[in-house]
Design a protein around this motif. Structure first.
Motif, mmCIF file in Angstrom:
data_model
loop_
_atom_site.group_PDB
_atom_site.id
_atom_site.type_symbol
_atom_site.label_atom_id
_atom_site.label_comp_id
_atom_site.label_asym_id
_atom_site.label_seq_id
_atom_site.Cartn_x
_atom_site.Cartn_y
_atom_site.Cartn_z
ATOM 1 N N LEU A 86 0.826 -1.208 0.000
ATOM 2 C CA LEU A 86 0.000 0.000 0.000
ATOM 3 C C LEU A 86 0.861 1.260 0.000
ATOM 4 N N GLN A 87 2.088 1.154 0.500
ATOM 5 C CA GLN A 87 2.977 2.315 0.538
ATOM 6 C C GLN A 87 3.436 2.741 -0.858
ATOM 7 N N THR A 88 3.289 1.865 -1.842
ATOM 8 C CA THR A 88 3.700 2.217 -3.203
ATOM 9 C C THR A 88 2.656 3.057 -3.926
ATOM 10 N N GLY A 89 1.426 3.037 -3.438
ATOM 11 C CA GLY A 89 0.343 3.743 -4.119
ATOM 12 C C GLY A 89 -0.125 3.054 -5.385
ATOM 13 N N LEU A 90 0.308 1.818 -5.616
ATOM 14 C CA LEU A 90 0.012 1.119 -6.862
ATOM 15 C C LEU A 90 -0.980 -0.027 -6.694
ATOM 16 N N VAL A 91 -1.490 -0.221 -5.488
ATOM 17 C CA VAL A 91 -2.506 -1.252 -5.270
ATOM 18 C C VAL A 91 -3.863 -0.602 -5.508
ATOM 19 N N ARG A 92 -4.381 -0.777 -6.724
ATOM 20 C CA ARG A 92 -5.603 -0.060 -7.102
ATOM 21 C C ARG A 92 -6.303 -0.796 -8.236
ATOM 22 N N GLY A 93 -7.581 -0.468 -8.396
ATOM 23 C CA GLY A 93 -8.359 -1.062 -9.478
ATOM 24 C C GLY A 93 -8.545 -2.552 -9.306
ATOM 25 N N LYS A 94 -8.275 -3.293 -10.377
ATOM 26 C CA LYS A 94 -8.372 -4.753 -10.349
ATOM 27 C C LYS A 94 -7.012 -5.334 -9.987
ATOM 28 N N VAL A 95 -6.972 -6.075 -8.891
ATOM 29 C CA VAL A 95 -5.723 -6.615 -8.354
ATOM 30 C C VAL A 95 -5.823 -8.134 -8.300
ATOM 31 N N ILE A 96 -4.742 -8.817 -8.656
ATOM 32 C CA ILE A 96 -4.691 -10.270 -8.522
ATOM 33 C C ILE A 96 -3.498 -10.653 -7.656
ATOM 34 N N ASP A 97 -3.744 -11.551 -6.709
ATOM 35 C CA ASP A 97 -2.679 -12.119 -5.880
ATOM 36 C C ASP A 97 -2.397 -13.515 -6.415
ATOM 37 N N VAL A 98 -1.236 -13.683 -7.025
ATOM 38 C CA VAL A 98 -0.880 -14.938 -7.684
ATOM 39 C C VAL A 98 -0.176 -15.856 -6.691
ATOM 40 N N GLY A 99 -0.794 -17.026 -6.436
ATOM 41 C CA GLY A 99 -0.250 -17.945 -5.446
ATOM 42 C C GLY A 99 -0.479 -17.432 -4.042
ATOM 43 N N THR A 100 -1.713 -17.065 -3.747
ATOM 44 C CA THR A 100 -2.032 -16.362 -2.493
ATOM 45 C C THR A 100 -1.848 -17.214 -1.245
ATOM 46 N N GLY A 101 -1.923 -18.538 -1.371
ATOM 47 C CA GLY A 101 -1.733 -19.385 -0.196
ATOM 48 C C GLY A 101 -2.805 -19.153 0.848
ATOM 49 N N ALA A 102 -2.401 -18.732 2.024
ATOM 50 C CA ALA A 102 -3.344 -18.458 3.112
ATOM 51 C C ALA A 102 -3.908 -17.040 3.045
ATOM 52 N N GLY A 103 -3.676 -16.365 1.900
ATOM 53 C CA GLY A 103 -4.249 -15.028 1.727
ATOM 54 C C GLY A 103 -3.278 -13.892 1.894
ATOM 55 N N PHE A 104 -1.990 -14.204 1.847
ATOM 56 C CA PHE A 104 -0.955 -13.170 2.020
ATOM 57 C C PHE A 104 -0.271 -12.904 0.684
ATOM 58 N N PRO A 105 -0.332 -11.696 0.183
ATOM 59 C CA PRO A 105 -0.859 -10.490 0.832
ATOM 60 C C PRO A 105 -2.306 -10.133 0.496
ATOM 61 N N GLY A 106 -2.939 -10.841 -0.463
ATOM 62 C CA GLY A 106 -4.187 -10.372 -1.041
ATOM 63 C C GLY A 106 -5.340 -10.140 -0.104
ATOM 64 N N LEU A 107 -5.621 -11.111 0.773
ATOM 65 C CA LEU A 107 -6.776 -10.963 1.660
ATOM 66 C C LEU A 107 -6.543 -9.852 2.678
ATOM 67 N N VAL A 108 -5.309 -9.692 3.128
ATOM 68 C CA VAL A 108 -4.988 -8.613 4.066
ATOM 69 C C VAL A 108 -5.123 -7.258 3.377
ATOM 70 N N LEU A 109 -4.665 -7.157 2.135
ATOM 71 C CA LEU A 109 -4.797 -5.906 1.384
ATOM 72 C C LEU A 109 -6.262 -5.536 1.193
ATOM 73 N N LYS A 110 -7.099 -6.516 0.866
ATOM 74 C CA LYS A 110 -8.524 -6.253 0.681
ATOM 75 C C LYS A 110 -9.167 -5.786 1.982
ATOM 76 N N CYS A 111 -8.715 -6.339 3.096
ATOM 77 C CA CYS A 111 -9.245 -5.943 4.401
ATOM 78 C C CYS A 111 -8.952 -4.476 4.689
ATOM 79 N N ALA A 112 -7.736 -4.033 4.378
ATOM 80 C CA ALA A 112 -7.334 -2.655 4.673
ATOM 81 C C ALA A 112 -7.722 -1.671 3.575
ATOM 82 N N ALA A 113 -7.954 -2.175 2.364
ATOM 83 C CA ALA A 113 -8.303 -1.307 1.231
ATOM 84 C C ALA A 113 -9.531 -1.891 0.527
#
Length: 242
Positions: A61-88
């Motif tokens: 999130l510090q990059t300012g580039l997590v926006r629009g349609k995002v895909i987490d490739v090989g998310t496993g237990a949800g890191f980082p995708g599910l955490v990012l969705k929770c905060a954003a």
């Protein structure tokens, strides 16, 4: 635990409230429960899960580039995708994993956290999904954490991203060495390295980095290749053979 999370979110400059902290606590509880049945993480101590999984997952999130349609490739237990969705919650998140039991965990966790709206769950291998029209070059941002080296990750992730979008690879202290080996492959795959950002994770001394790659050209249609990439010709040689 709630105050620990809130203080860390503040240090990360994540605009989150107590509802976000409560959702992450629920995530932790579900993670531990399911971890007794399926292998999700070796880290189970509360503060370690928060710092090494949750806070680390939020650093993009510090990059300012997590926006629009995002895909987490090989998310496993949800890191980082599910955490990012929770905060954003404003982002549209797709969580892709090759194991259906992990996808089932993610669906349950997202529902219990109250963040299932705006999330797609995909049970597939990256090298298969990236060749489907509904996924190929359809995302503004791809993220991936602790999945593979930069050469392999770039072949799996860059085909998902629109021209003009970004790939954010969450890496450890060997990021520069991996990148040196992968730069020509990244170029062939349509990417251009923009930056390597050092990130600080609250309450730790971990040396983590985010490799930022911009998609500047369409990825050649043969990529990603199927099979074990370590046994196939390097990307830059594979394209020359065509």
């Amino acid at each position: 635990m709630k105050e620990f999370i809130l203080n860390g979110l503040s240090e990360l400059k994540v605009a989150a409230d107590e509802d976000t902290a409560q959702a992450l606590i629920k995530y932790y509880e579900i993670l531990l429960d399911w971890n007794n049945r399926i292998n999700l993480t070796r880290i189970t101590e509360p503060q370690e899960v928060v710092t090494k999984h949750f806070f680390d997952s939020l650093t993009p999130l510090q990059t300012g580039l997590v926006r629009g349609k995002v895909i987490d490739v090989g998310t496993g237990a949800g890191f980082p995708g599910l955490v990012l969705k929770c905060a954003a919650p404003q982002i549209n998140m797709t969580l892709l994993d090759s194991l259906n039991k992990r996808v089932n965990f993610l669906k349950f966790a997202a529902d219990q956290m109250g963040i299932s709206s705006g999330i797609r769950f995909i049970h597939a291998r990256a090298e298969d999904a990236a060749h489907e029209d509904k996924h190929r070059q359809q995302y503004d941002t791809a993220v991936s954490r602790a999945v593979a080296n930069m050469r392999t990750l770039s072949e799996w992730c860059l085909p998902f991203i629109k021209v003009g979008g970004h790939f954010l690879a969450l890496k450890g202290p060997l990021a520069d060495d991996e990148l040196s080996d992968a730069k020509e492959a990244i170029r062939v795959l349509g990417g251009k390295v923009e930056d390597v950002c050092g990130v600080s994770i609250p309450y730790t001394e971990l040396d983590h980095k985010i490799v930022i790659i911009k998609k500047v050209r369409h990825t050649p249609p043969i990529f990603p290749r199927k099979g074990k990439l370590s046994t196939l010709p390097p990307v830059e040689k594979a394209i020359k053979r065509k």
